[in-house]
Design a protein around this motif. Structure first.
Motif, PDB file in Angstrom:
ATOM      1  N   HIS A 133      35.861  36.304  54.583  1.00  0.00           N
ATOM      2  CA  HIS A 133      36.688  35.443  53.738  1.00  0.00           C
ATOM      3  C   HIS A 133      37.258  34.274  54.550  1.00  0.00           C
ATOM      4  O   HIS A 133      37.007  34.155  55.759  1.00  0.00           O
ATOM      5  CB  HIS A 133      37.804  36.253  53.063  1.00  0.00           C
ATOM      6  CG  HIS A 133      38.648  37.050  54.012  1.00  0.00           C
ATOM      7  ND1 HIS A 133      39.495  36.477  54.935  1.00  0.00           N
ATOM      8  CD2 HIS A 133      38.766  38.397  54.189  1.00  0.00           C
ATOM      9  CE1 HIS A 133      40.116  37.406  55.632  1.00  0.00           C
ATOM     10  NE2 HIS A 133      39.678  38.589  55.210  1.00  0.00           N
ATOM     11  N   VAL A 134      38.049  33.448  53.883  1.00  0.00           N
ATOM     12  CA  VAL A 134      38.568  32.237  54.510  1.00  0.00           C
ATOM     13  C   VAL A 134      39.388  32.565  55.755  1.00  0.00           C
ATOM     14  O   VAL A 134      39.289  31.889  56.783  1.00  0.00           O
ATOM     15  CB  VAL A 134      39.426  31.434  53.502  1.00  0.00           C
ATOM     16  CG1 VAL A 134      40.130  30.279  54.207  1.00  0.00           C
ATOM     17  CG2 VAL A 134      38.556  30.909  52.374  1.00  0.00           C
ATOM     18  N   ARG A 154      38.812  31.208  59.668  1.00  0.00           N
ATOM     19  CA  ARG A 154      39.819  30.428  60.405  1.00  0.00           C
ATOM     20  C   ARG A 154      39.691  30.759  61.888  1.00  0.00           C
ATOM     21  O   ARG A 154      39.755  29.874  62.754  1.00  0.00           O
ATOM     22  CB  ARG A 154      41.207  30.754  59.877  1.00  0.00           C
ATOM     23  CG  ARG A 154      42.345  29.928  60.505  1.00  0.00           C
ATOM     24  CD  ARG A 154      42.940  30.625  61.705  1.00  0.00           C
ATOM     25  NE  ARG A 154      44.064  29.888  62.270  1.00  0.00           N
ATOM     26  CZ  ARG A 154      44.607  30.138  63.457  1.00  0.00           C
ATOM     27  NH1 ARG A 154      44.104  31.103  64.220  1.00  0.00           N
ATOM     28  NH2 ARG A 154      45.619  29.439  63.889  1.00  0.00           N
ATOM     29  N   ASP A 191      26.991  31.588  56.512  1.00  0.00           N
ATOM     30  CA  ASP A 191      28.307  30.960  56.388  1.00  0.00           C
ATOM     31  C   ASP A 191      28.642  30.150  57.644  1.00  0.00           C
ATOM     32  O   ASP A 191      29.242  29.075  57.555  1.00  0.00           O
ATOM     33  CB  ASP A 191      29.385  32.015  56.148  1.00  0.00           C
ATOM     34  CG  ASP A 191      29.321  32.601  54.745  1.00  0.00           C
ATOM     35  OD1 ASP A 191      28.749  31.944  53.853  1.00  0.00           O
ATOM     36  OD2 ASP A 191      29.846  33.713  54.542  1.00  0.00           O
TER      37      ASP A 191
END
Length: 233
Positions: free
Chosen positions: A87-88, A92, A149
């Motif tokens: 996920h985001v 990060r 990704d």
């Protein structure tokens, strides 16, 4: 900043080469998915490099960055547990690693980057049971999704991606060594845990000191999930 190209900015970069040019300079090159070549000219000698300050979580202050071997950096970063899509928040961290690696390469360091892939753990086994899939089928699927990704986010891939399943024997040997030093113990269900209370200064080298009392309180509420565990994480 610092990129030179004769065409529009690339969508993707992947490592291509690091070549010596004129004295005191290095040309770092990346090739995009469309095979266009982009390069950045940066200093390469120790005398020409500016001082780099990095935060040391042990001393709690910024300190000059020094390599064990002149001009070379060995960089290890924690990779994903490949049981689901990242996920985001996960990316990060990967973007932070990427910025650091690009900066080191820009200043002429030869960066050997290793990022692990956790392809076996309780979450993976549970997910495989839920979906009636083998561990290999599940982990290879999400490993590829992770790589896709990274490409979409223009993150330079690591030099190596070792899988946990490739180093089971190494981990077993390390556990035995920790157990001999009373820094690990086995619970009734066969699980192995760190004996954190036996390690002097445990948690003090992190960016934020651990609140052991708070963690022990939280631990008491979740002991049903981890029977036989003596200490908080």
């Amino acid at each position: 900043h610092g990129w030179q190209s004769t065409s529009s900015p690339p969508h993707l970069f992947s490592p291509f080469s690091l070549g010596q040019t004129r004295k005191g300079k290095t040309t770092t090159q990346w090739r995009s998915s469309s095979s266009r070549l982009f390069q950045s000219t940066a200093v390469s000698t120790d005398d020409a490099r500016p001082e780099i300050l990095l935060y040391n979580s042990k001393s709690r202050k910024k300190e000059p960055f020094q390599t064990l071997e002149p001009g070379k950096v060995k960089m290890y970063t924690c990779g994903p547990t490949v049981y689901d899509s990242a996920h985001v928040g996960n990316f990060r961290a990967f973007l932070t690693y990427d910025v650091l690696k690009r900066m080191l390469a820009y200043f002429g360091y030869d960066v050997d980057h290793v990022c692990n892939l956790t392809d076996v753990d309780d979450k993976i086994i549970k997910r495989c049971t839920e979906r009636s899939m083998s561990v290999e089928e599940l982990t290879l699927c999400y490993e590829q999704a992770f790589m896709d990704d990274l490409t979409a986010l223009n993150i330079i891939p690591a030099n190596k991606y070792p899988r946990a399943t490739q180093h089971i024997n190494d981990m077993m040997e390390m556990i035995e060594q920790l157990a001999e030093k009373e820094l690990a113990y086995q619970s009734g269900d066969g699980s192995w845990w760190f004996a954190t209370q036996n390690q002097e200064g445990y948690g003090t080298h992190l960016i934020q000191n651990l609140n052991v009392e708070e963690m022990e309180s939280q631990e008491r509420t979740s002991q049903a999930d981890d029977l036989g565990k003596r200490h908080p994480q």
